[in-house]
Design an enzyme around this catalytic site. Structure first.
Site, PDB file in Angstrom:
ATOM      1  N   ARG A  66      -5.046  -6.083  -0.623  1.00 14.43           N
ATOM      2  CA  ARG A  66      -5.058  -5.408  -1.928  1.00 14.43           C
ATOM      3  C   ARG A  66      -3.725  -5.531  -2.634  1.00 14.43           C
ATOM      4  O   ARG A  66      -3.636  -5.492  -3.859  1.00 14.43           O
ATOM      5  CB  ARG A  66      -5.498  -3.961  -1.748  1.00 14.43           C
ATOM      6  CG  ARG A  66      -6.926  -3.876  -1.239  1.00 14.43           C
ATOM      7  CD  ARG A  66      -7.288  -2.490  -0.792  1.00 14.43           C
ATOM      8  NE  ARG A  66      -7.470  -2.387   0.638  1.00 14.43           N
ATOM      9  CZ  ARG A  66      -7.356  -1.266   1.323  1.00 14.43           C
ATOM     10  NH1 ARG A  66      -7.042  -0.157   0.711  1.00 14.43           N
ATOM     11  NH2 ARG A  66      -7.561  -1.257   2.614  1.00 14.43           N
ATOM     12  N   GLU A 103      -3.880   3.334  10.162  1.00 16.07           N
ATOM     13  CA  GLU A 103      -4.703   4.536  10.314  1.00 16.07           C
ATOM     14  C   GLU A 103      -5.970   4.264  11.111  1.00 16.07           C
ATOM     15  O   GLU A 103      -6.448   5.125  11.842  1.00 16.07           O
ATOM     16  CB  GLU A 103      -5.066   5.081   8.917  1.00 16.07           C
ATOM     17  CG  GLU A 103      -5.540   6.512   8.939  1.00 16.07           C
ATOM     18  CD  GLU A 103      -5.938   7.017   7.540  1.00 16.07           C
ATOM     19  OE1 GLU A 103      -5.829   6.270   6.554  1.00 16.07           O
ATOM     20  OE2 GLU A 103      -6.370   8.177   7.478  1.00 16.07           O
TER      21      GLU A 103
HETATM   22  O1  LIG Z   1       0.167   2.698   5.981  1.00 19.07           O
HETATM   23  P1  LIG Z   1      -0.842   2.070   6.870  1.00 19.07           P
HETATM   24  O2  LIG Z   1      -1.436   3.021   7.858  1.00 19.07           O
HETATM   25  O3  LIG Z   1      -0.296   0.844   7.544  1.00 19.07           O
HETATM   26  O4  LIG Z   1      -2.067   1.628   5.972  1.00 19.07           O
HETATM   27  C1  LIG Z   1      -1.920   1.057   4.701  1.00 19.07           C
HETATM   28  C2  LIG Z   1      -2.540  -0.304   4.657  1.00 19.07           C
HETATM   29  O5  LIG Z   1      -3.940  -0.222   4.953  1.00 19.07           O
HETATM   30  C3  LIG Z   1      -4.653  -0.959   3.972  1.00 19.07           C
HETATM   31  O6  LIG Z   1      -4.754  -2.305   4.283  1.00 19.07           O
HETATM   32  P2  LIG Z   1      -5.727  -2.888   5.401  1.00 19.07           P
HETATM   33  O7  LIG Z   1      -4.945  -3.121   6.663  1.00 19.07           O
HETATM   34  O8  LIG Z   1      -6.957  -2.041   5.521  1.00 19.07           O
HETATM   35  O9  LIG Z   1      -6.049  -4.336   4.877  1.00 19.07           O
HETATM   36  P3  LIG Z   1      -6.742  -4.980   3.608  1.00 19.07           P
HETATM   37  O10 LIG Z   1      -5.875  -4.674   2.415  1.00 19.07           O
HETATM   38  O11 LIG Z   1      -6.687  -6.423   3.970  1.00 19.07           O
HETATM   39  O12 LIG Z   1      -8.122  -4.421   3.465  1.00 19.07           O
HETATM   40  C4  LIG Z   1      -3.798  -0.796   2.723  1.00 19.07           C
HETATM   41  O13 LIG Z   1      -4.112  -1.769   1.756  1.00 19.07           O
HETATM   42  C5  LIG Z   1      -2.416  -0.892   3.265  1.00 19.07           C
HETATM   43  O14 LIG Z   1      -1.969  -2.246   3.355  1.00 19.07           O
HETATM   44  N1  LIG Z   2      -7.299   6.290   3.986  1.00 20.35           N
HETATM   45  C1  LIG Z   2      -7.040   5.073   3.483  1.00 20.35           C
HETATM   46  N2  LIG Z   2      -7.579   4.690   2.308  1.00 20.35           N
HETATM   47  C2  LIG Z   2      -7.317   3.464   1.806  1.00 20.35           C
HETATM   48  N3  LIG Z   2      -6.534   2.568   2.410  1.00 20.35           N
HETATM   49  C3  LIG Z   2      -5.978   2.924   3.572  1.00 20.35           C
HETATM   50  N4  LIG Z   2      -5.157   2.269   4.408  1.00 20.35           N
HETATM   51  C4  LIG Z   2      -4.913   3.046   5.455  1.00 20.35           C
HETATM   52  N5  LIG Z   2      -5.531   4.229   5.343  1.00 20.35           N
HETATM   53  C5  LIG Z   2      -6.200   4.158   4.165  1.00 20.35           C
END
Ligand SMILES: O=P(O)(O)OC[C@H]1O[C@H](OP(=O)(O)OP(=O)(O)O)[C@H](O)[C@@H]1O
Ligand SMILES: Nc1ncnc2[nH]cnc12
Length: 178
Positions: A66, A103
């Site tokens: 994202r 998370e």
């Molecule tokens: O602070 P954190 O606990 O590390 O979580 C935050 C991350 O989680 C999500 O990405 P995700 O790993 O789900 O990947 P994506 O954007 O590829 O869906 C979000 O876009 C952040 O990059």
């Molecule tokens: N609760 C949440 N919603 C969206 N993105 C996340 N990445 C990690 N935790 C998330």
């Protein structure tokens, strides 16, 4: 209402929470509805770009996936290029890797070779800061090649997960908290 207050109101009005995704018990903050809206994307880009006065940043770093969408918009607004920090196995030439927990799982991020040089000032961009595992890993990758994290800009911080503490003294600009 100030211009930035109006932008925040647009974003808050468009974002949505989805319960139990990707696992039971997780409230997932979904910004696709913000980015799909022309005003939502414009408001988000303006506010994230304000985290970095042009003179203090040389490049934007977008965190998969994202952060690519937001980072490219911010880079364009600031007149800068963008470097992707990608999930494991996607880059043909890897400078360094970092594994981390988030998370709802664990992952590895990789930085491409030959795009960040020592002293480069980077603005890191992502959508959400939750545990901070992703952001901390991205910062370590950037710093590992001698570049400098000027700031990290995210749309949404989840303060209950204390991600900010993982960033140490690196400046964090979060537009909203939930
Ligand atoms: O602070 P954190 O606990 O590390 O979580 C935050 C991350 O989680 C999500 O990405 P995700 O790993 O789900 O990947 P994506 O954007 O590829 O869906 C979000 O876009 C952040 O990059
Ligand atoms: N609760 C949440 N919603 C969206 N993105 C996340 N990445 C990690 N935790 C998330």
């Amino acid at each position: 209402m100030t211009a930035s207050g109006a932008d925040l109101a647009v974003i808050e009005g468009l974002m949505r929470a989805v319960e139990d995704f990707p696992k039971p018990g997780i409230r997932f903050w979904d910004l696709t509805t913000v980015l799909a809206d022309a005003e939502g994307l414009a408001a988000t880009t303006r506010l994230l770009s304000a985290a970095a006065p042009r003179a203090e940043v040389d490049v934007v770093v977008g965190i998969e996936a994202r952060g690519f969408l937001l980072g490219a918009a911010v880079a364009q607004a600031l007149g800068l290029g963008i470097v992707p920090v990608r999930k494991e196995g996607k880059l043909p030439a890897v400078a360094a890797s970092r594994s981390y927990d988030l998370e709802y799982g664990s992952a590895t991020l990789e930085l491409p070779t030959g795009v960040l040089t020592p002293g480069t000032r980077a603005l890191l961009v992502d959508d959400v800061l939750a545990t901070g595992g992703t952001a901390a890993a991205a910062c370590e990758l950037v710093e590992g090649c001698g570049a400098h994290v000027a700031a990290l800009a995210v749309v949404l911080e989840l303060p209950a997960l204390a991600g900010r503490e993982r960033l140490g003294r690196r400046p964090l600009h979060a537009l909203l908290a939930r």
